[in-house]
Design a protein around this motif. Structure first.
Motif, PDB file in Angstrom:
ATOM      1  N   ASP A  42      -7.205  -7.106 -19.895  1.00  0.00           N
ATOM      2  CA  ASP A  42      -6.248  -6.274 -19.157  1.00  0.00           C
ATOM      3  C   ASP A  42      -6.594  -6.313 -17.667  1.00  0.00           C
ATOM      4  OD1 ASP A  42      -8.519  -4.673 -19.117  1.00  0.00           O
ATOM      5  OD2 ASP A  42      -7.444  -2.823 -19.550  1.00  0.00           O
ATOM      6  N   THR A  43      -5.858  -5.576 -16.874  1.00  0.00           N
ATOM      7  CA  THR A  43      -6.020  -5.666 -15.417  1.00  0.00           C
ATOM      8  C   THR A  43      -6.345  -4.316 -14.780  1.00  0.00           C
ATOM      9  OG1 THR A  43      -3.709  -5.163 -14.867  1.00  0.00           O
ATOM     10  CG2 THR A  43      -4.231  -7.468 -15.379  1.00  0.00           C
ATOM     11  N   MET A  44      -6.963  -4.406 -13.601  1.00  0.00           N
ATOM     12  CA  MET A  44      -7.157  -3.192 -12.788  1.00  0.00           C
ATOM     13  C   MET A  44      -5.845  -2.797 -12.117  1.00  0.00           C
ATOM     14  SD  MET A  44     -10.848  -3.593 -10.955  1.00  0.00           S
ATOM     15  CE  MET A  44     -10.270  -4.732  -9.705  1.00  0.00           C
ATOM     16  N   PHE A  45      -4.957  -3.790 -11.929  1.00  0.00           N
ATOM     17  CA  PHE A  45      -3.689  -3.542 -11.242  1.00  0.00           C
ATOM     18  C   PHE A  45      -2.805  -2.553 -12.011  1.00  0.00           C
ATOM     19  CE2 PHE A  45       0.573  -4.237  -9.803  1.00  0.00           C
ATOM     20  CZ  PHE A  45       0.504  -4.698  -8.507  1.00  0.00           C
ATOM     21  N   ALA A  46      -2.861  -2.636 -13.327  1.00  0.00           N
ATOM     22  CA  ALA A  46      -2.014  -1.771 -14.167  1.00  0.00           C
ATOM     23  C   ALA A  46      -2.302  -0.299 -13.872  1.00  0.00           C
ATOM     24  CB  ALA A  46      -2.274  -2.080 -15.634  1.00  0.00           C
ATOM     25  N   PRO A  53      -8.849  -8.490 -12.174  1.00  0.00           N
ATOM     26  CA  PRO A  53      -8.109  -7.769 -11.120  1.00  0.00           C
ATOM     27  C   PRO A  53      -6.601  -7.649 -11.391  1.00  0.00           C
ATOM     28  CG  PRO A  53      -9.713  -9.250 -10.130  1.00  0.00           C
ATOM     29  CD  PRO A  53      -9.699  -9.554 -11.608  1.00  0.00           C
ATOM     30  N   GLY A  54      -5.928  -8.781 -11.599  1.00  0.00           N
ATOM     31  CA  GLY A  54      -4.473  -8.720 -11.777  1.00  0.00           C
ATOM     32  C   GLY A  54      -3.997  -9.754 -12.767  1.00  0.00           C
ATOM     33  N   PHE A  55      -2.660  -9.773 -12.976  1.00  0.00           N
ATOM     34  CA  PHE A  55      -2.131 -10.594 -14.075  1.00  0.00           C
ATOM     35  C   PHE A  55      -2.319 -12.104 -13.900  1.00  0.00           C
ATOM     36  CE2 PHE A  55       2.523  -9.634 -12.508  1.00  0.00           C
ATOM     37  CZ  PHE A  55       2.291 -10.302 -11.321  1.00  0.00           C
ATOM     38  N   LYS A  56      -2.481 -12.558 -12.653  1.00  0.00           N
ATOM     39  CA  LYS A  56      -2.697 -14.002 -12.478  1.00  0.00           C
ATOM     40  C   LYS A  56      -4.078 -14.433 -12.969  1.00  0.00           C
ATOM     41  CE  LYS A  56       0.409 -15.162  -8.724  1.00  0.00           C
ATOM     42  NZ  LYS A  56       0.473 -15.656  -7.341  1.00  0.00           N
ATOM     43  N   GLY A  80      -0.642  -6.951 -18.995  1.00  0.00           N
ATOM     44  CA  GLY A  80      -0.413  -6.915 -17.554  1.00  0.00           C
ATOM     45  C   GLY A  80       0.756  -6.016 -17.205  1.00  0.00           C
ATOM     46  N   MET A  81       0.765  -5.549 -15.958  1.00  0.00           N
ATOM     47  CA  MET A  81       1.830  -4.652 -15.505  1.00  0.00           C
ATOM     48  C   MET A  81       2.408  -5.156 -14.183  1.00  0.00           C
ATOM     49  SD  MET A  81       1.697  -0.526 -15.179  1.00  0.00           S
ATOM     50  CE  MET A  81       1.368  -0.316 -16.925  1.00  0.00           C
ATOM     51  N   PRO A  82       3.477  -5.969 -14.251  1.00  0.00           N
ATOM     52  CA  PRO A  82       4.108  -6.426 -13.019  1.00  0.00           C
ATOM     53  C   PRO A  82       4.697  -5.256 -12.230  1.00  0.00           C
ATOM     54  CG  PRO A  82       4.812  -7.740 -14.908  1.00  0.00           C
ATOM     55  CD  PRO A  82       4.079  -6.561 -15.451  1.00  0.00           C
ATOM     56  N   GLY A  83       4.443  -5.254 -10.924  1.00  0.00           N
ATOM     57  CA  GLY A  83       5.010  -4.221 -10.065  1.00  0.00           C
ATOM     58  C   GLY A  83       6.506  -4.445  -9.877  1.00  0.00           C
ATOM     59  N   GLY A  84       7.122  -3.547  -9.121  1.00  0.00           N
ATOM     60  CA  GLY A  84       8.577  -3.573  -9.003  1.00  0.00           C
ATOM     61  C   GLY A  84       9.123  -4.490  -7.922  1.00  0.00           C
ATOM     62  N   LEU A 124       8.310  -9.956  -5.150  1.00  0.00           N
ATOM     63  CA  LEU A 124       7.108 -10.795  -5.169  1.00  0.00           C
ATOM     64  C   LEU A 124       6.349 -10.639  -6.483  1.00  0.00           C
ATOM     65  CD1 LEU A 124       5.095 -12.660  -3.690  1.00  0.00           C
ATOM     66  CD2 LEU A 124       4.025 -10.592  -2.749  1.00  0.00           C
ATOM     67  N   ASP A 125       6.272  -9.395  -6.957  1.00  0.00           N
ATOM     68  CA  ASP A 125       5.578  -9.149  -8.232  1.00  0.00           C
ATOM     69  C   ASP A 125       6.274  -9.877  -9.376  1.00  0.00           C
ATOM     70  OD1 ASP A 125       3.765  -7.320  -7.042  1.00  0.00           O
ATOM     71  OD2 ASP A 125       5.265  -5.740  -7.193  1.00  0.00           O
ATOM     72  N   GLN A 126       7.594  -9.880  -9.337  1.00  0.00           N
ATOM     73  CA  GLN A 126       8.357 -10.536 -10.404  1.00  0.00           C
ATOM     74  C   GLN A 126       8.132 -12.048 -10.392  1.00  0.00           C
ATOM     75  OE1 GLN A 126       9.973  -8.814 -12.859  1.00  0.00           O
ATOM     76  NE2 GLN A 126       8.889  -7.181 -11.769  1.00  0.00           N
TER      77      GLN A 126
HETATM   78  C1  LIG Z   1       1.870  -9.743  -5.813  1.00  0.00           C
HETATM   79  C2  LIG Z   1       0.996  -9.364  -6.964  1.00  0.00           C
HETATM   80  N1  LIG Z   1       1.548  -8.589  -7.909  1.00  0.00           N
HETATM   81  C3  LIG Z   1       0.807  -8.240  -8.999  1.00  0.00           C
HETATM   82  C4  LIG Z   1       1.384  -7.465 -10.031  1.00  0.00           C
HETATM   83  O1  LIG Z   1       2.540  -7.051  -9.992  1.00  0.00           O
HETATM   84  N2  LIG Z   1       0.597  -7.177 -11.114  1.00  0.00           N
HETATM   85  C5  LIG Z   1      -0.696  -7.627 -11.235  1.00  0.00           C
HETATM   86  O2  LIG Z   1      -1.345  -7.371 -12.259  1.00  0.00           O
HETATM   87  N3  LIG Z   1      -1.267  -8.348 -10.231  1.00  0.00           N
HETATM   88  C6  LIG Z   1      -0.562  -8.658  -9.130  1.00  0.00           C
HETATM   89  N4  LIG Z   1      -1.115  -9.402  -8.150  1.00  0.00           N
HETATM   90  C7  LIG Z   1      -2.546  -9.757  -8.235  1.00  0.00           C
HETATM   91  C8  LIG Z   1      -2.782 -11.120  -8.857  1.00  0.00           C
HETATM   92  O3  LIG Z   1      -2.378 -11.116 -10.204  1.00  0.00           O
HETATM   93  C9  LIG Z   1      -4.269 -11.540  -8.839  1.00  0.00           C
HETATM   94  O4  LIG Z   1      -5.075 -10.554  -9.424  1.00  0.00           O
HETATM   95  C10 LIG Z   1      -4.803 -11.797  -7.481  1.00  0.00           C
HETATM   96  O5  LIG Z   1      -3.923 -12.649  -6.820  1.00  0.00           O
HETATM   97  C11 LIG Z   1      -6.216 -12.403  -7.522  1.00  0.00           C
HETATM   98  O6  LIG Z   1      -6.241 -13.582  -8.303  1.00  0.00           O
HETATM   99  C12 LIG Z   1      -0.342  -9.780  -7.060  1.00  0.00           C
HETATM  100  C13 LIG Z   1      -0.935 -10.643  -5.984  1.00  0.00           C
END
Ligand SMILES: Cc1nc2c(=O)[nH]c(=O)nc-2n(C[C@H](O)[C@H](O)[C@H](O)CO)c1C
Length: 158
Positions: free
Chosen positions: A8-12, A42-45, A67-71, A74-76
């Protein structure tokens, strides 16, 4: 013992990994037949590589990638790239990685969003378990319009 991976991600904004872990911990055979290995990135990538490592280095038989894409637009776009990475990891490893994305714009009410998220992550945790141990559960639901996170749509011609 078999291993099921959870990444999972910290972004979520919801602890998706714990929802998956707790759902799996409630399934028969947990701690005896299988265990859960969890990693947070860190994030979904970053999910695809983490999932591949769970399969190739931690010997996981299946992985749930949350993962949780933001709104934002760019997130999409990034979510699409992240999904392609996860697809590639599945093909490279020949192992299922269930992509569990909950898109921020799916629901504006935070309480309903949390419910949707819990439902989707929990349902996919059960799907992962069924894929490993009870494929007949999936087979008997074939073509039933089953959805994770929202009401089932049912078969086209009921
Ligand atoms: C623009 C963007 N949006 C999201 C998002 O909506 N959700 C998410 O989980 N992570 C996002 N990230 C971060 C990338 O996935 C990634 O963690 C960083 O680019 C570091 O590799 C980025 C860069």
């Amino acid at each position: 013992m078999d291993r099921i991976g959870v990444v999972d991600t910290m972004f979520a904004r919801i602890d998706m990994g714990s929802i998956a872990e707790n759902r799996l911990a409630a399934m028969e055979g947990f701690g005896e037949r299988f265990e859960v290995v969890r990693v947070t990135v860190p994030g979904f990538k970053d999910l695809a590589v983490a999932a591949r490592r769970l399969i190739e280095k931690e010997d996981c038989a299946i992985v749930i990638a949350c993962g949780m894409p933001g709104g934002a637009e760019l997130d999409q776009a990034c979510a699409h790239e992240a999904a392609q990475g996860i697809m590639l990891a599945q093909v490279l490893t020949g192992t299922h990685i269930l992509e569990v994305f909950v898109h921020t714009q799916e629901e504006s009410d935070p309480v309903k969003f949390e419910e949707l998220c819990r439902n989707r992550v929990g349902s996919h945790a059960v799907n992962a378990y069924w894929m490993l141990y009870a494929p007949e559960e999936l087979r008997k639901r074939a073509g039933q319009g089953i959805r994770q996170g929202g009401p089932d749509t049912g078969p086209l011609l009921a």
